[in-house]
Structures are given as structure tokens and as C-alpha cells.
Motif scaffolding. Structure first.
Motif, PDB file in Angstrom:
ATOM      1  N   ALA A 233      99.629  50.706  45.337  1.00 59.66           N
ATOM      2  CA  ALA A 233     100.377  49.880  46.200  1.00 59.66           C
ATOM      3  C   ALA A 233     100.082  48.472  46.000  1.00 59.66           C
ATOM      4  O   ALA A 233      99.074  48.181  45.600  1.00 59.66           O
ATOM      5  CB  ALA A 233     100.374  50.483  47.653  1.00 59.66           C
ATOM      6  N   ALA A 234     100.976  47.582  46.271  1.00 57.96           N
ATOM      7  CA  ALA A 234     101.144  46.053  46.292  1.00 57.96           C
ATOM      8  C   ALA A 234     100.705  45.761  47.560  1.00 57.96           C
ATOM      9  O   ALA A 234     101.694  45.976  48.431  1.00 57.96           O
ATOM     10  CB  ALA A 234     102.270  45.580  45.517  1.00 57.96           C
ATOM     11  N   LEU A 235      99.477  45.173  47.929  1.00 58.77           N
ATOM     12  CA  LEU A 235      99.122  44.634  49.249  1.00 58.77           C
ATOM     13  C   LEU A 235      98.959  43.115  49.292  1.00 58.77           C
ATOM     14  O   LEU A 235      98.512  42.486  48.389  1.00 58.77           O
ATOM     15  CB  LEU A 235      97.942  45.314  49.701  1.00 58.77           C
ATOM     16  N   ALA A 236      99.904  42.685  50.038  1.00 55.76           N
ATOM     17  CA  ALA A 236      99.678  40.951  50.279  1.00 55.76           C
ATOM     18  C   ALA A 236      98.772  40.775  51.495  1.00 55.76           C
ATOM     19  O   ALA A 236      99.009  41.132  52.483  1.00 55.76           O
ATOM     20  CB  ALA A 236     101.022  40.416  50.306  1.00 55.76           C
ATOM     21  N   LEU A 237      97.691  40.149  51.119  1.00 54.05           N
ATOM     22  CA  LEU A 237      96.420  39.801  51.969  1.00 54.05           C
ATOM     23  C   LEU A 237      96.580  38.442  52.602  1.00 54.05           C
ATOM     24  O   LEU A 237      96.586  37.660  51.748  1.00 54.05           O
ATOM     25  CB  LEU A 237      95.261  40.224  51.301  1.00 54.05           C
ATOM     26  N   ALA A 238      96.636  38.158  53.900  1.00 57.00           N
ATOM     27  CA  ALA A 238      96.663  36.948  54.568  1.00 57.00           C
ATOM     28  C   ALA A 238      95.393  36.192  54.349  1.00 57.00           C
ATOM     29  O   ALA A 238      94.202  36.902  54.551  1.00 57.00           O
ATOM     30  CB  ALA A 238      97.218  37.009  55.895  1.00 57.00           C
ATOM     31  N   THR A 239      95.338  34.982  54.443  1.00 59.73           N
ATOM     32  CA  THR A 239      94.092  34.423  54.618  1.00 59.73           C
ATOM     33  C   THR A 239      94.143  33.754  56.009  1.00 59.73           C
ATOM     34  O   THR A 239      94.899  33.848  56.784  1.00 59.73           O
ATOM     35  CB  THR A 239      94.205  33.131  53.447  1.00 59.73           C
ATOM     36  N   GLY A 240      92.783  33.088  56.042  1.00 59.15           N
ATOM     37  CA  GLY A 240      92.469  32.593  57.123  1.00 59.15           C
ATOM     38  C   GLY A 240      91.698  33.471  58.062  1.00 59.15           C
ATOM     39  O   GLY A 240      91.117  34.437  57.765  1.00 59.15           O
ATOM     40  N   ARG A 241      91.365  33.082  59.482  1.00 60.82           N
ATOM     41  CA  ARG A 241      90.428  33.916  60.250  1.00 60.82           C
ATOM     42  C   ARG A 241      91.064  34.932  60.886  1.00 60.82           C
ATOM     43  O   ARG A 241      90.439  35.960  61.211  1.00 60.82           O
ATOM     44  CB  ARG A 241      89.883  32.944  61.364  1.00 60.82           C
TER      45      ARG A 241
END
Length: 71
Positions: A35-43
Motif C-alpha cells: 500500500a501507499a501511505l501518506a504520513l502527515a508531519t507535525g505533532r
């Protein structure tokens, strides 16, 4: 009205959200290891990523075939 397939979940506390989110990612990777997963940045997502890291150390989550993208 057509269904989007999106589920809205309401939890009694914010502390329950990271484990629930990790459950979803774990299920996705079980069904589609590449799968392609988009991982958010930040806290905000850190607790979810920590839950996934714990699962990875226990052998429950394998991201070796997945494509991970930071957004």
C-alpha cells in the motif's frame, strides 16, 4: 446519495484515537502489504506513529513493502 466509504468514529477520549488509527493502518497493510501511505508531519500524528512503531517491534506491522510518503 452515493456512499464515499468513509467512516466517522467518535471516541470518548483523545487518548483512544492513536490506537484506533494504528488499527486501521495495520488492517490496510495486512490486506495490501504494498500500500501507499501518506504520513502527515507535525505533532498531531506522533502518538499514532508511536503505536505503529510498538506494533512493528512486536512483529505485528510490516512496512517493508509499503510506499511511505511524508506530507
Amino acid at each position: 446519495m452515493a456512499s464515499t466509504g468513509m467512516r466517522v468514529c467518535v471516541f470518548p477520549s483523545a487518548a483512544e484515537v492513536p490506537e484506533a488509527a494504528a488499527d486501521v493502518v495495520e488492517r490496510v497493510l495486512e490486506q495490501a502489504p504494498a500500500a501507499a501511505l501518506a504520513l502527515a508531519t507535525g505533532r498531531t500524528p506522533l502518538a499514532t506513529y508511536e503505536a505503529l512503531a510498538r506494533r512493528h517491534r512486536r512483529g505485528r506491522v510490516d512496512v517493508s513493502k509499503a510506499a511511505l510518503f511524508g506530507i
